[in-house]
Design a protein around this motif. Sequence first.
Motif, PDB file in Angstrom:
ATOM      1  N   GLU A 177      -1.792  10.217   9.737  1.00 37.33           N
ATOM      2  CA  GLU A 177      -3.078   9.613   9.409  1.00 37.33           C
ATOM      3  C   GLU A 177      -2.998   8.727   8.175  1.00 37.33           C
ATOM      4  O   GLU A 177      -3.505   7.600   8.164  1.00 37.33           O
ATOM      5  CB  GLU A 177      -4.144  10.700   9.220  1.00 37.33           C
ATOM      6  N   SER A 178      -2.360   9.225   7.117  1.00 36.41           N
ATOM      7  CA  SER A 178      -2.279   8.419   5.895  1.00 36.41           C
ATOM      8  C   SER A 178      -1.368   7.212   6.096  1.00 36.41           C
ATOM      9  O   SER A 178      -1.641   6.117   5.596  1.00 36.41           O
ATOM     10  CB  SER A 178      -1.773   9.263   4.713  1.00 36.41           C
ATOM     11  N   ASP A 199      -4.266  -0.954   6.055  1.00 34.05           N
ATOM     12  CA  ASP A 199      -4.676  -1.559   4.781  1.00 34.05           C
ATOM     13  C   ASP A 199      -3.875  -2.830   4.500  1.00 34.05           C
ATOM     14  O   ASP A 199      -4.421  -3.849   4.062  1.00 34.05           O
ATOM     15  CB  ASP A 199      -4.472  -0.573   3.621  1.00 34.05           C
ATOM     16  N   ARG A 237      -3.241   4.610   8.034  1.00 32.27           N
ATOM     17  CA  ARG A 237      -4.243   4.005   7.159  1.00 32.27           C
ATOM     18  C   ARG A 237      -3.606   2.965   6.233  1.00 32.27           C
ATOM     19  O   ARG A 237      -4.149   1.875   6.038  1.00 32.27           O
ATOM     20  CB  ARG A 237      -4.928   5.090   6.336  1.00 32.27           C
ATOM     21  N   HIS A 238      -2.458   3.297   5.678  1.00 29.89           N
ATOM     22  CA  HIS A 238      -1.780   2.360   4.771  1.00 29.89           C
ATOM     23  C   HIS A 238      -1.278   1.124   5.515  1.00 29.89           C
ATOM     24  O   HIS A 238      -1.313   0.013   4.985  1.00 29.89           O
ATOM     25  CB  HIS A 238      -0.617   3.065   4.070  1.00 29.89           C
ATOM     26  N   ASP A 245       3.207  11.977   7.534  1.00 31.14           N
ATOM     27  CA  ASP A 245       1.745  12.119   7.537  1.00 31.14           C
ATOM     28  C   ASP A 245       1.181  10.965   8.354  1.00 31.14           C
ATOM     29  O   ASP A 245       1.003   9.863   7.847  1.00 31.14           O
ATOM     30  CB  ASP A 245       1.196  12.098   6.104  1.00 31.14           C
ATOM     31  N   SER A 261       0.850  -1.184   0.000  1.00 29.07           N
ATOM     32  CA  SER A 261       0.000   0.000   0.000  1.00 29.07           C
ATOM     33  C   SER A 261       0.892   1.242   0.000  1.00 29.07           C
ATOM     34  O   SER A 261       2.093   1.143  -0.256  1.00 29.07           O
ATOM     35  CB  SER A 261      -0.958  -0.022   1.204  1.00 29.07           C
ATOM     36  N   GLY A 262       0.325   2.411   0.328  1.00 30.04           N
ATOM     37  CA  GLY A 262       1.055   3.670   0.205  1.00 30.04           C
ATOM     38  C   GLY A 262       2.060   3.931   1.300  1.00 30.04           C
ATOM     39  O   GLY A 262       2.379   3.062   2.114  1.00 30.04           O
ATOM     40  N   GLN A 263       2.559   5.159   1.340  1.00 29.09           N
ATOM     41  CA  GLN A 263       3.646   5.539   2.253  1.00 29.09           C
ATOM     42  C   GLN A 263       3.276   5.257   3.693  1.00 29.09           C
ATOM     43  O   GLN A 263       2.133   5.403   4.110  1.00 29.09           O
ATOM     44  CB  GLN A 263       4.016   7.016   2.043  1.00 29.09           C
TER      45      GLN A 263
END
Length: 310
Positions: free
Chosen positions: A50-51, A58, A54-55, A48, A40-42
């Motif tokens: 929160e992101s 995920d 979340r990743h 960041d 998934s993302g960074q």
Amino acid sequence: MLLLSWTGEDMYIIGIDAGGTKTFGSIISKSGDLLVERISGQGNVSVDYESALRHIKDSIDACLQTTWGESCIGIVAGIAGVGQGELKEQIKAHLEEYYSLPVHVLTDVELAYYAYHGNEDGILAIAGTGSVCMGKQGSDFSWTGGWGHLLGDEGSSYDIGKHTLKQLATEIEQGGPLSEFSSFISRTYGIRSRNELIKFVYSNEKDKIASLTVAVAKLASDGNDIANTLLQQAAESLTLQTLCLIKRMGITGGFSIVCTGSLFVKNNLIQSLYKENIKKHDVNISVCISKTNVVTGAWAVWENAREEGI
């Protein structure tokens, strides 16, 4: 929370390697086999929060939804930017409550160390988008580098990319014909003017800047002097970072340095120059390049935590 004991061949753990550009998740068997791989993302929580969280979730979710998910007995997460103290405990508590599984949180570099050295003493040198060097003696860990692209990351792919763009900027500023080096960079990346260079630098993420190292490596292989100089300077910076750590730890020969990260793994010139520089310092230090996946260090972390009752 005490970690559950591992009692059978049908039990696994989830390993997470959350870095600045992507988060890699895997279900890992006791023998080190990666049964599931999810990206998934960074995952850098200092960039960041929160992101990144979340990743990370995920990737864990994707692992738990597979055939082996129900047999996973815990999670080991190596997370960039987690540092020490409250943030580490905060993420651990959140993930344990969310998944109702024991969780062990550490930095992505610490997880990488266990993947390459296990519980043995040694040094891990990482050169990819960023750069960092980590050593272990007994239960003590020491670091050099790892300051990020604003304060450091000397010798990294990002650092090479930054100096490449500085070279192009200097030549554009001077107004004369571009050198073979800058002309190739200009054509390859569509940077033909001052404004296009500024846009390229400030509208792209770190990994895009770091990707210029591929072009520099090609030019170096073709014998371009500027490209070769940039790679030589990078190798010297990585060497100095390692030697600084060796001096700080007060260790002498008879130990090993494992090098990893995309720059070490893919760039033969960086590899050879770094090895030569280290051998000049102490011929009794062994240096090797490894492509082992970082998440394989999760079992060593898990078993250490079990022994300590964490």
